[in-house]
Design a protein around this motif. Structure first.
Motif, PDB file in Angstrom:
ATOM      1  N   SER A  17       0.824  -1.217   0.000  1.00  0.00           N
ATOM      2  CA  SER A  17       0.000   0.000   0.000  1.00  0.00           C
ATOM      3  C   SER A  17       0.854   1.261   0.000  1.00  0.00           C
ATOM      4  N   LYS A  18       0.273   2.315  -0.541  1.00  0.00           N
ATOM      5  CA  LYS A  18       0.978   3.599  -0.676  1.00  0.00           C
ATOM      6  C   LYS A  18       0.582   4.557   0.459  1.00  0.00           C
ATOM      7  N   PRO A  19       1.553   5.350   0.940  1.00  0.00           N
ATOM      8  CA  PRO A  19       1.242   6.320   1.997  1.00  0.00           C
ATOM      9  C   PRO A  19       0.191   7.335   1.546  1.00  0.00           C
ATOM     10  N   ILE A  20      -0.660   7.712   2.469  1.00  0.00           N
ATOM     11  CA  ILE A  20      -1.738   8.668   2.190  1.00  0.00           C
ATOM     12  C   ILE A  20      -1.199  10.080   2.388  1.00  0.00           C
ATOM     13  N   LYS A  21      -1.433  10.947   1.403  1.00  0.00           N
ATOM     14  CA  LYS A  21      -0.950  12.330   1.487  1.00  0.00           C
ATOM     15  C   LYS A  21      -2.085  13.319   1.746  1.00  0.00           C
ATOM     16  N   ARG A  22      -3.322  12.899   1.539  1.00  0.00           N
ATOM     17  CA  ARG A  22      -4.433  13.825   1.815  1.00  0.00           C
ATOM     18  C   ARG A  22      -5.637  13.058   2.362  1.00  0.00           C
ATOM     19  N   VAL A  23      -6.374  13.725   3.229  1.00  0.00           N
ATOM     20  CA  VAL A  23      -7.586  13.151   3.815  1.00  0.00           C
ATOM     21  C   VAL A  23      -8.746  14.056   3.426  1.00  0.00           C
ATOM     22  N   ASP A  24      -9.819  13.456   2.925  1.00  0.00           N
ATOM     23  CA  ASP A  24     -11.016  14.234   2.601  1.00  0.00           C
ATOM     24  C   ASP A  24     -12.246  13.528   3.158  1.00  0.00           C
ATOM     25  N   ALA A  25     -13.406  14.101   2.874  1.00  0.00           N
ATOM     26  CA  ALA A  25     -14.657  13.533   3.404  1.00  0.00           C
ATOM     27  C   ALA A  25     -14.860  12.110   2.906  1.00  0.00           C
ATOM     28  N   GLU A  26     -14.473  11.828   1.658  1.00  0.00           N
ATOM     29  CA  GLU A  26     -14.647  10.477   1.120  1.00  0.00           C
ATOM     30  C   GLU A  26     -13.783   9.467   1.880  1.00  0.00           C
ATOM     31  N   LEU A  27     -12.546   9.847   2.191  1.00  0.00           N
ATOM     32  CA  LEU A  27     -11.661   8.930   2.925  1.00  0.00           C
ATOM     33  C   LEU A  27     -12.206   8.680   4.333  1.00  0.00           C
ATOM     34  N   ARG A  28     -12.751   9.719   4.969  1.00  0.00           N
ATOM     35  CA  ARG A  28     -13.351   9.532   6.300  1.00  0.00           C
ATOM     36  C   ARG A  28     -14.562   8.595   6.227  1.00  0.00           C
ATOM     37  N   LYS A  29     -15.341   8.734   5.147  1.00  0.00           N
ATOM     38  CA  LYS A  29     -16.497   7.856   4.935  1.00  0.00           C
ATOM     39  C   LYS A  29     -16.034   6.404   4.728  1.00  0.00           C
ATOM     40  N   ILE A 136      -0.666  -3.945   9.795  1.00  0.00           N
ATOM     41  CA  ILE A 136       0.474  -3.332   9.089  1.00  0.00           C
ATOM     42  C   ILE A 136       1.077  -4.332   8.111  1.00  0.00           C
ATOM     43  N   ASP A 137       1.129  -5.605   8.514  1.00  0.00           N
ATOM     44  CA  ASP A 137       1.561  -6.652   7.566  1.00  0.00           C
ATOM     45  C   ASP A 137       0.704  -6.600   6.300  1.00  0.00           C
ATOM     46  N   HIS A 138      -0.616  -6.491   6.472  1.00  0.00           N
ATOM     47  CA  HIS A 138      -1.504  -6.394   5.301  1.00  0.00           C
ATOM     48  C   HIS A 138      -1.077  -5.250   4.392  1.00  0.00           C
ATOM     49  N   LEU A 139      -0.777  -4.100   4.981  1.00  0.00           N
ATOM     50  CA  LEU A 139      -0.394  -2.929   4.192  1.00  0.00           C
ATOM     51  C   LEU A 139       0.903  -3.170   3.419  1.00  0.00           C
ATOM     52  N   ASP A 140       1.702  -4.129   3.912  1.00  0.00           N
ATOM     53  CA  ASP A 140       2.956  -4.484   3.241  1.00  0.00           C
ATOM     54  C   ASP A 140       2.804  -5.712   2.335  1.00  0.00           C
ATOM     55  N   GLY A 141       1.551  -6.181   2.165  1.00  0.00           N
ATOM     56  CA  GLY A 141       1.318  -7.335   1.293  1.00  0.00           C
ATOM     57  C   GLY A 141       1.673  -8.677   1.924  1.00  0.00           C
ATOM     58  N   THR A 142       1.760  -8.701   3.260  1.00  0.00           N
ATOM     59  CA  THR A 142       2.115  -9.917   3.991  1.00  0.00           C
ATOM     60  C   THR A 142       0.878 -10.463   4.696  1.00  0.00           C
ATOM     61  N   LEU A 143       0.672 -11.780   4.606  1.00  0.00           N
ATOM     62  CA  LEU A 143      -0.462 -12.424   5.274  1.00  0.00           C
ATOM     63  C   LEU A 143       0.031 -13.211   6.482  1.00  0.00           C
ATOM     64  N   PHE A 144      -0.866 -13.464   7.439  1.00  0.00           N
ATOM     65  CA  PHE A 144      -0.423 -14.070   8.698  1.00  0.00           C
ATOM     66  C   PHE A 144       0.272 -15.405   8.502  1.00  0.00           C
ATOM     67  N   PHE A 145      -0.152 -16.187   7.495  1.00  0.00           N
ATOM     68  CA  PHE A 145       0.485 -17.503   7.325  1.00  0.00           C
ATOM     69  C   PHE A 145       1.908 -17.384   6.780  1.00  0.00           C
ATOM     70  N   ASP A 146       2.260 -16.218   6.208  1.00  0.00           N
ATOM     71  CA  ASP A 146       3.645 -15.989   5.773  1.00  0.00           C
ATOM     72  C   ASP A 146       4.589 -15.978   6.973  1.00  0.00           C
TER      73      ASP A 146
END
Length: 194
Positions: A17-29, A136-146
Motif C-alpha cells: 500500500s501507498k502512503p496517504i498524502k491527503r484526507v477528505d470527506a470520502e476517505l473519512r467515509k 500493518i503486515d496487510h499494508l505491506d502485502g504480507t499475510l499471517f500464514f507468511d
C-alpha cells in the motif's frame, strides 16, 4: 461506492500500500464503512487493501464490538522498537475459517496519524500490538500464514487451496476480473490520495 472484504488470493492482498498524502470527506467515509464491515464480519481489525484499496490505512477495535472498546483509524503507520516475543493465534477476514499461531513482538512503538491528521506516537503491548502488526503486515502485502512455520502452514494448505480454487474459478467465469485488471484499477486510488 460500496466496500466489501476481498478474499485470498485477490492480488490487492499482496500489493504494498501507498502512503496517504491527503484526507477528505470520502476517505473519512471509507474509514467509517471499514469499521462497519469489520464489526459485521466479527473482526478486530481491517486493512484498506482487504477492501481492495491500495492505501496505508487500517481500522481496529480490540473488543470487536461496536460501541465498546476503543476504535482506531490509523494512517501511514510505522513500527519501531519491537521488544520480546510471544505466540498467539491469528485469523484473517480475508482467509475466513483459517487460523494459526504467529510469533510477534510483545511490545512495539507506533508512529502514525489518525483520520483527523493528528500524529500518534505510542507504545503498544499484547493483543493491541498484535492487531496493529497484523494490519500493518496487510499494508505491506504480507499475510499471517507468511509468518508461520512451514509445518504450521501445511495444516492450512487445504483451506488456502480451496480459497484459491474458488477465486480462480470466479475469474474463469468472468465474475471476477483478471489479476492484471484488478491491479490496474488501484492506480486511480493512488493518484487521488497518495
Amino acid at each position: 461506492m460500496s466496500l466489501e472484504i476481498i478474499y485470498y488470493p485477490h492480488p490487492t492482498l499482496r500489493y504494498v500500500s501507498k502512503p496517504i498524502k491527503r484526507v477528505d470527506a470520502e476517505l473519512r467515509k471509507i474509514a467509517d464503512e471499514m469499521l462497519e464491515l469489520m464489526y459485521q464480519a466479527k473482526g478486530v481489525g481491517l486493512a484498506a487493501n482487504q477492501v481492495d484499496l491500495p492505501l496505508r490505512m487500517f481500522v481496529a477495535n480490540p473488543s470487536g464490538e461496536k460501541g465498546s472498546g476503543e476504535e482506531f483509524v490509523i494512517l501511514n503507520p510505522e513500527v519501531s522498537r519491537p521488544k520480546g516475543n510471544e505466540v498467539g493465534e491469528e485469523g484473517c477476514l480475508s482467509l475466513p475459517g483459517l487460523t494459526g499461531d504467529v510469533v510477534r513482538p510483545k511490545s512495539i512503538r507506533i508512529s502514525a496519524f489518525d483520520i483527523k491528521g493528528n500524529q500518534i506516537e505510542t507504545t503498544l503491548e499484547g493483543f493491541l500490538a498484535r492487531i496493529f502488526l497484523h494490519e500493518i503486515d496487510h499494508l505491506d502485502g504480507t499475510l499471517f500464514f507468511d509468518r508461520m512455520s512451514d509445518h504450521a502452514t501445511q495444516e492450512l494448505e487445504a483451506g488456502i487451496d480451496e480459497l484459491e480454487t474458488d477465486f480462480r474459478s470466479k475469474q474463469a467465469t468472468g465474475s471476477v476480473p483478471s489479476d492484471q485488471e484488478l491491479i490496474a484499477r488501484l492506480a486511480e486510488w493512488t493518484q487521488k490520495y497518495c
